[in-house]
Scaffold this motif. Structure first.
Motif, PDB file in Angstrom:
ATOM      1  N   ALA A  84       0.832  -1.205   0.000  1.00 15.13           N
ATOM      2  CA  ALA A  84       0.000   0.000   0.000  1.00 15.13           C
ATOM      3  C   ALA A  84       0.866   1.254   0.000  1.00 15.13           C
ATOM      4  CB  ALA A  84      -0.948  -0.001   1.197  1.00 15.13           C
ATOM      5  N   GLY A  85       1.976   1.226   0.741  1.00  8.68           N
ATOM      6  CA  GLY A  85       2.895   2.369   0.729  1.00  8.68           C
ATOM      7  C   GLY A  85       3.418   2.646  -0.678  1.00  8.68           C
ATOM      8  N   GLY A  86       3.729   1.574  -1.408  1.00 10.67           N
ATOM      9  CA  GLY A  86       4.145   1.738  -2.803  1.00 10.67           C
ATOM     10  C   GLY A  86       3.041   2.329  -3.653  1.00 10.67           C
ATOM     11  N   GLY A  87       1.795   1.940  -3.365  1.00 13.63           N
ATOM     12  CA  GLY A  87       0.657   2.497  -4.087  1.00 13.63           C
ATOM     13  C   GLY A  87       0.489   3.975  -3.816  1.00 13.63           C
ATOM     14  N   ARG A 132       1.400   9.510  -6.002  1.00 13.22           N
ATOM     15  CA  ARG A 132       1.972  10.808  -5.598  1.00 13.22           C
ATOM     16  C   ARG A 132       1.340  11.379  -4.345  1.00 13.22           C
ATOM     17  NH1 ARG A 132       5.750   9.253  -8.414  1.00 13.22           N
ATOM     18  NH2 ARG A 132       5.924   9.785 -10.587  1.00 13.22           N
ATOM     19  N   GLY A 133       1.149  10.474  -3.382  1.00 13.73           N
ATOM     20  CA  GLY A 133       0.690  10.919  -2.072  1.00 13.73           C
ATOM     21  C   GLY A 133      -0.808  10.927  -1.910  1.00 13.73           C
ATOM     22  N   ARG A 134      -1.248  11.683  -0.905  1.00 11.22           N
ATOM     23  CA  ARG A 134      -2.654  11.700  -0.503  1.00 11.22           C
ATOM     24  C   ARG A 134      -3.437  12.835  -1.147  1.00 11.22           C
ATOM     25  NH1 ARG A 134      -2.640  11.396   5.919  1.00 11.22           N
ATOM     26  NH2 ARG A 134      -4.780  11.879   5.434  1.00 11.22           N
ATOM     27  N   ASP A 135      -2.876  13.481  -2.148  1.00  6.95           N
ATOM     28  CA  ASP A 135      -3.520  14.668  -2.717  1.00  6.95           C
ATOM     29  C   ASP A 135      -4.643  14.361  -3.697  1.00  6.95           C
ATOM     30  OD1 ASP A 135      -1.796  16.211  -1.199  1.00  6.95           O
ATOM     31  OD2 ASP A 135      -0.311  16.370  -2.807  1.00  6.95           O
ATOM     32  N   GLU A 180      -5.624   9.112  -1.295  1.00 11.36           N
ATOM     33  CA  GLU A 180      -6.167   9.148   0.064  1.00 11.36           C
ATOM     34  C   GLU A 180      -6.732   7.785   0.456  1.00 11.36           C
ATOM     35  OE1 GLU A 180      -7.478   9.970   3.834  1.00 11.36           O
ATOM     36  OE2 GLU A 180      -5.966  10.991   2.641  1.00 11.36           O
ATOM     37  N   ARG A 181      -7.459   7.125  -0.465  1.00 13.05           N
ATOM     38  CA  ARG A 181      -8.021   5.796  -0.164  1.00 13.05           C
ATOM     39  C   ARG A 181      -6.921   4.786   0.136  1.00 13.05           C
ATOM     40  NH1 ARG A 181     -11.661   7.066  -4.339  1.00 13.05           N
ATOM     41  NH2 ARG A 181     -10.329   6.011  -5.863  1.00 13.05           N
ATOM     42  N   ILE A 182      -5.871   4.781  -0.690  1.00  9.92           N
ATOM     43  CA  ILE A 182      -4.780   3.823  -0.498  1.00  9.92           C
ATOM     44  C   ILE A 182      -4.009   4.158   0.775  1.00  9.92           C
ATOM     45  CG2 ILE A 182      -2.693   2.807  -1.507  1.00  9.92           C
ATOM     46  CD1 ILE A 182      -5.353   2.125  -2.953  1.00  9.92           C
ATOM     47  N   PHE A 205      -4.099  -0.974   8.037  1.00  5.98           N
ATOM     48  CA  PHE A 205      -3.331  -2.203   8.262  1.00  5.98           C
ATOM     49  C   PHE A 205      -2.202  -1.981   9.259  1.00  5.98           C
ATOM     50  CE2 PHE A 205      -5.186  -3.704   4.151  1.00  5.98           C
ATOM     51  CZ  PHE A 205      -5.891  -4.758   4.702  1.00  5.98           C
ATOM     52  N   LEU A 206      -1.638  -0.804   9.288  1.00  8.81           N
ATOM     53  CA  LEU A 206      -0.621  -0.483  10.292  1.00  8.81           C
ATOM     54  C   LEU A 206      -1.254  -0.512  11.689  1.00  8.81           C
ATOM     55  CD1 LEU A 206       2.307   0.327  10.825  1.00  8.81           C
ATOM     56  CD2 LEU A 206       1.627   2.697  10.490  1.00  8.81           C
ATOM     57  N   PHE A 207      -2.424   0.076  11.807  1.00 12.63           N
ATOM     58  CA  PHE A 207      -3.164   0.071  13.072  1.00 12.63           C
ATOM     59  C   PHE A 207      -3.485  -1.370  13.502  1.00 12.63           C
ATOM     60  CE2 PHE A 207      -7.420  -0.182  15.027  1.00 12.63           C
ATOM     61  CZ  PHE A 207      -7.192   0.511  16.202  1.00 12.63           C
TER      62      PHE A 207
END
Length: 169
Positions: free
Chosen positions: A115-118, A123-126, A131-133, A140-142
């Motif tokens: 997911a981090g690669g996604g 190009r981030g959460r913009d 934002e969804r990814i 999943f980290l939580f």
């Protein structure tokens, strides 16, 4: 009942328990034959061969084969060789729910990394997709952190309730 008298099981009720648990697990997506095998082995006092599992379930040993393969992959069953035989027997590990749930946190790490690669690829959460990814990765980290904490609490409760030691006399 004296020490020489064996504890009598109600095999019909044990079979009903196995089938009910298998059905409950199947309703949430667990393969039904794997669930039947798991609870058959779990309800046995000693390890069982595939033929013995099949006999208890009324299916062939071949039908049991895929289920035991599935269950051993997840740490729900342990395969042991039968001395001087080509057969194996299967038993439940000492703490199968812990083994199958808590020790598999590498699964979450894999999801987090992908997911981090996604997020990077998007190009981030913009963007809405980014934002969804990102939220999926954070979820999943939580979950991974909570599962690790849950494992610590389970070990403490297990010790406090006397599970994991010899069965009561």
């Amino acid at each position: 009942m004296t020490a020489a008298d064996p504890i009598r099981r109600n095999e019909e009720e044990v079979h009903l328990f196995v089938e009910r648990m298998a059905m409950a697990f199947a309703e949430v997506g667990f393969p039904r034959m794997a669930a039947r095998v798991l609870f058959t082995v779990m309800s046995a006092d000693d390890p069982l061969t595939a033929a013995e599992i099949g006999e208890r379930l009324g299916v062939s040993a071949a039908a049991v084969s895929g289920a035991v393969r599935y269950l051993t992959q997840f740490g729900m069953l342990i395969r042991e060789p039968v001395p001087r035989s080509r057969r194996d027997r299967y038993r439940v590990p000492d703490n199968p729910w812990y083994e199958a749930t808590i020790t598999k946190t590498g699964l979450y790490k894999n999801f987090i990394d992908i997911a981090g690669g996604g997020v990077d690829a998007l190009r981030g959460r913009d963007t809405p997709a980014g934002e969804r990814i990102s939220e999926m990765r954070d979820f999943f980290l939580f979950v991974q952190e909570e599962v690790e904490s849950l494992g610590e609490r389970w070990r403490a409760r297990r010790a406090a309730t006397g599970h994991g030691g010899p069965p009561p006399a």
